[in-house]
Motif scaffolding. Structure first.
Motif, short mmCIF file in Angstrom:
data_model
loop_
_atom_site.label_atom_id
_atom_site.label_comp_id
_atom_site.label_asym_id
_atom_site.label_seq_id
_atom_site.Cartn_x
_atom_site.Cartn_y
_atom_site.Cartn_z
N ARG A 140 -4.32 8.63 -14.15
CA ARG A 140 -5.73 8.22 -14.09
C ARG A 140 -6.55 9.02 -15.11
O ARG A 140 -7.26 8.45 -15.93
CB ARG A 140 -6.26 8.47 -12.69
N GLU A 141 -6.39 10.35 -15.08
CA GLU A 141 -7.12 11.21 -16.01
C GLU A 141 -6.70 10.93 -17.44
O GLU A 141 -7.51 10.89 -18.35
CB GLU A 141 -6.86 12.68 -15.67
N GLN A 199 0.83 3.84 -15.64
CA GLN A 199 -0.33 3.89 -14.77
C GLN A 199 0.05 3.61 -13.31
O GLN A 199 -0.47 4.24 -12.40
CB GLN A 199 -1.33 2.85 -15.23
N ASN A 226 -8.12 7.42 -18.53
CA ASN A 226 -9.57 7.24 -18.49
C ASN A 226 -10.31 8.37 -19.17
O ASN A 226 -11.43 8.20 -19.63
CB ASN A 226 -10.03 7.13 -17.04
N SER A 231 -2.51 13.58 -14.86
CA SER A 231 -2.24 12.43 -14.00
C SER A 231 -2.58 11.18 -14.80
O SER A 231 -3.43 11.23 -15.69
CB SER A 231 -3.09 12.49 -12.74
#
Lengths: 484, 261
Positions: free
Chosen positions: B240-241, B219, B244, B238
């Motif tokens: 983040r994607e 992360q 999450n 990515s």
């Protein structure tokens, strides 16, 4: 769990305990005895039994050793002395035979006025070995080289070496000592030419012989550098081919021609004059020095990905290991002549050395393969990942570790091979144990003496083999790399 | 999820357009077992890629194909424009330009830390010994263990050994670093020191591919996370994607299992 109980369980340490020394319990000899010899009824019985056996052996042989005679001209004289000193029925050891036949045991039938030559060869061997065996410890090296220099020069003087050779030996021994003090690896060139020098000193003849033997690999190396540019494998083949062809076809004539131009000869000693420990040590040292590299090559070949290389090495190893050494020695003495071109006479000791070497190398290969197999795969991968090629990875990463793991096995093989040198008696060479003792008994003076020669020869073999074993343990300790 | 507390300096982390590794339609079998299936992956210079996935999914095999510790049977891999074939010269070229850090460190136990670091530069790159030693000391300082230079690997802790392994790779001045579960064999206390070293490398703009279970590291540092299962790339995104908003069911299951507690 109740709350009240939780109170007693809950615990916080405010101060950390310092490390304490172990309690002083009873120590010393009494404790050791009780723990090691008399810890229980079975152990006690075994201990007493052991003592009884030792006592029995000492009681039986003590008199025989105590009544040793060191000065006598014959077995009869020995017995006379024993009877006169300790009574008619006394038995005793007659070590006088060793004293009387010392030279024969050490040098065999080597010409007496040339005894200094094997002595010098052996002394220089220590100088040649210094960078190989004693490279790490300055103290050990200093001790070995100093003792060797003094003993060798003293022995050469006693044995009547010519002044020129005495000066040569002194120069090499003292020079070697001084060089090793500066930088021991500078002696390596001497270690490399030593085998040829040694052969020349022992057998004599023309120095041109060994020189042209050396030219063979040199030409091979030139062939390798030229051909390996095209194909590396072909280069190796070309190098071996050129070397062997040169040796077989040209080396002899070239040496003879050179000898006619400039004579570099010393008195020749034929192989059948060799005997005793000189013979054993010659074959043993040559076998040890040659079988280790050959064994390494065979072990690597057996691990190779190349099918043909692998198969050939497996066949070689399994065949040689499956055959008794005596068979190979008979092949060396009888059959080999059939396969060689007529007219070539191949020295018997050389033939024996070749056979002993390939025999030991087959065992060595398996010992080293064990070491290679014991290495974690990660070592190969790390070497690969850093971009090291096969030979560099083997030389720098794999073999140093695999050989270290294999030290006990390698030295066992050496020891076994050295003891096997006594088997050359079966092809008519005078090994110290059987042939030489028979030769000693063949004289009327020492007819009927059995124990003393065997014990003496056995003791010398034990000393040498025990020395090798201790050296291997020292080496293992020295190469220990963890928990220090 | 373990969080990386330290502030990451992103000023040097630049992904360029230049392609560092290009893998096209690559397949690999172990015997009849199809371990890597139709892998397509392009890595640009400066990228920091984390490969995650359950064990046996082929992550390690994939990065081991990149420096040909494993041979692929079909498709193409090129590293810095050099195509990996059975040509030994190409393989050695690629290997000397690609550093690799292993789960079990694989330091050479018979050599000192310094010798471990100078061996390949001296013998592969033909760097003079003095210079190789100076470089090695510089990298040992960077991984914060210059004082251990003359010890043997067996005398160091796991975390220290892994940092030496990283320094050893860096001494070859690689253009790409591969990490094969570098913290999996370490105690929790030692994981941090190794991760810190890796973060430091990332901050300097090194192209990195890491197979790891350290999702905090992924992360904080990765610009792309690749999720593999059954020998194929199931999802990449990515971080983040990926964390999450995972799209495939398999990824969701995996994340719920490793981040569950």
């Amino acid at each position: 769990m109740s709350d009240t109980h939780a109170q007693t369980v809950s615990f916080v340490r405010d101060t950390m305990l310092p490390a304490a020394t172990p309690p002083v319990r009873e120590a010393g000899a009494i404790k050791w005895l009780r723990e090691n010899l008399f810890s229980g009824p079975v152990n006690t019985i075994l201990t007493l039994l052991g003592f009884a056996i030792v006592w029995f052996l000492i009681a039986t042989f003590w008199d025989w050793f105590a009544h040793s005679v060191w000065n006598a001209g014959s077995l009869a004289e020995c017995r006379q002395i024993i009877a006169a000193t300790w009574g008619e029925s006394a038995r005793g050891a007659c070590w006088a035979v060793i004293r009387d036949r010392w030279n024969q045991y050490v040098f065999g039938f080597y010409p007496m006025d040339l005894y200094w030559r094997p002595t010098m060869t052996f002394g220089l061997l220590m100088v040649a070995l210094a960078p190989v065996l004693f490279s790490a410890s300055r103290t050990i090296r200093r001790t070995v080289l100093a003792i060797t220099a003094v003993l060798t020069l003293w022995a050469m003087v006693v044995l009547g070496a010519p002044a020129g050779w005495l000066a040569f030996a002194a120069a090499v021994l003292i020079g070697g000592f001084l060089i090793s003090e500066r930088h021991v690896l500078w002696l390596l060139p001497f270690s490399i030419v030593y085998p040829l020098l040694g052969v020349w000193f022992l057998w004599g003849g023309s120095l041109w012989g060994p020189i042209f033997v050396l030219v063979g690999p040199l030409l091979g190396w030139i062939a390798w550098t030229l051909v390996s540019r095209i194909a590396p494998m072909l280069g190796v083949v070309a190098a071996i081919l050129v070397t062997v062809l040169f040796w077989l076809l040209y080396a002899g004539d070239a040496a003879a021609d050179a000898e006619r131009l400039l004579s570099l000869s010393i008195q020749t000693v034929r192989s059948d004059r060799f005997g005793g420990f000189l013979l054993s040590v010659t074959i043993g040292v040559a076998g040890i020095a040659l079988s280790l590299p050959l064994g390494i090559i065979l072990a690597l070949a057996r691990q190779s990905d190349m099918f043909l290389v692998k198969t050939l090495s497996v066949i070689f190893i399994e065949f040689i290991r499956g055959v008794p050494l005596i068979t190979l020695l008979f092949v060396a003495s009888l059959l080999l002549n059939y396969f060689l071109p007529p007219g070539t006479s191949f020295d018997i000791i050389l033939r024996v050395i070749i056979m002993v070497t390939i025999f030991a190398a087959a065992y060595m290969a398996e010992v080293i393969r064990g070491g290679l197999a014991a290495l974690p795969k990660g070592q190969y991968e790390a070497a690969d990942a850093l971009g090291l090629d096969y030979w560099k990875a083997q030389r720098l990463i794999i073999l140093p570790q695999a050989l270290k793991i294999s030290i006990p096995g390698i030295v066992s093989t050496f020891i076994g091979m050295f003891k096997d040198t006594t088997l050359v008696t079966f092809v008519g060479l005078y090994d110290p144990l059987k042939s030489m003792s028979d030769a000693v008994r063949a004289s009327t003076d020492w007819k009927g003496i059995y124990w003393e020669p065997y014990i003496f020869v056995g003791a010398i073999f034990f000393l040498i083999c025990f020395g090798m074993s201790r050296y291997s343990m020292y080496l293992e300790r020295r190469l220990q790399r963890d928990h220090r | 999820m373990e969080t990386i507390e330290r502030k990451i300096d992103r000023s040097q982390m630049k992904v360029s357009d230049e392609v560092a590794i290009d893998i096209r339609g690559m397949n690999k079998w172990f015997g009849s077992f199809h371990v890597l299936r139709d892998i397509d992956l392009t890595v640009h210079r400066g990228e920091r890629i984390v490969i995650a996935g359950p064990s046996g999914s082929g992550k390690s095999t994939l990065i081991r194909c990149i420096n040909r510790l494993e041979e692929h049977q079909s498709g193409h891999i090129s590293v810095d424009g050099v195509e990996l074939t059975s040509d030994i010269k190409n393989i050695d070229k690629v290997r000397s330009d690609v550093g690799m850090v292993f789960q079990h460190f694989n330091l050479f136990p018979h050599l000192t830390v310094l010798e471990n670091c100078t061996l390949a530069p001296i013998w592969v790159r033909k760097v003079p010994k003095k210079q190789a030693e100076a470089t090695a000391m510089r990298f040992l300082e960077k991984v914060k263990i210059p004082e251990q230079a003359l010890k043997y690997p067996g005398q160091l802790s796991g975390g220290q050994q892994q940092r030496v392994a990283i320094a050893r790779s860096l001494c070859m001045q690689p253009k790409i670093m591969l990490f094969d579960e570098p913290t999996s064999a370490l105690d929790p206390e030692m994981i941090k020191e190794v991760l810190d070293t890796m973060i430091q490398l990332a901050e300097e703009g090194m192209t990195m591919i890491c197979v790891t279970h350290e999702m905090g590291f992924a992360q904080a540092v990765a610009n792309r996370v690749i999720f593999m299962d059954q020998g194929q790339i199931v999802e990449q995104n990515s971080p983040r994607e990926f964390f999450n908003n995972p799209r495939s069911e398999r990824t969701k299951l995996f994340l719920s299992q490793i981040l569950g507690h």
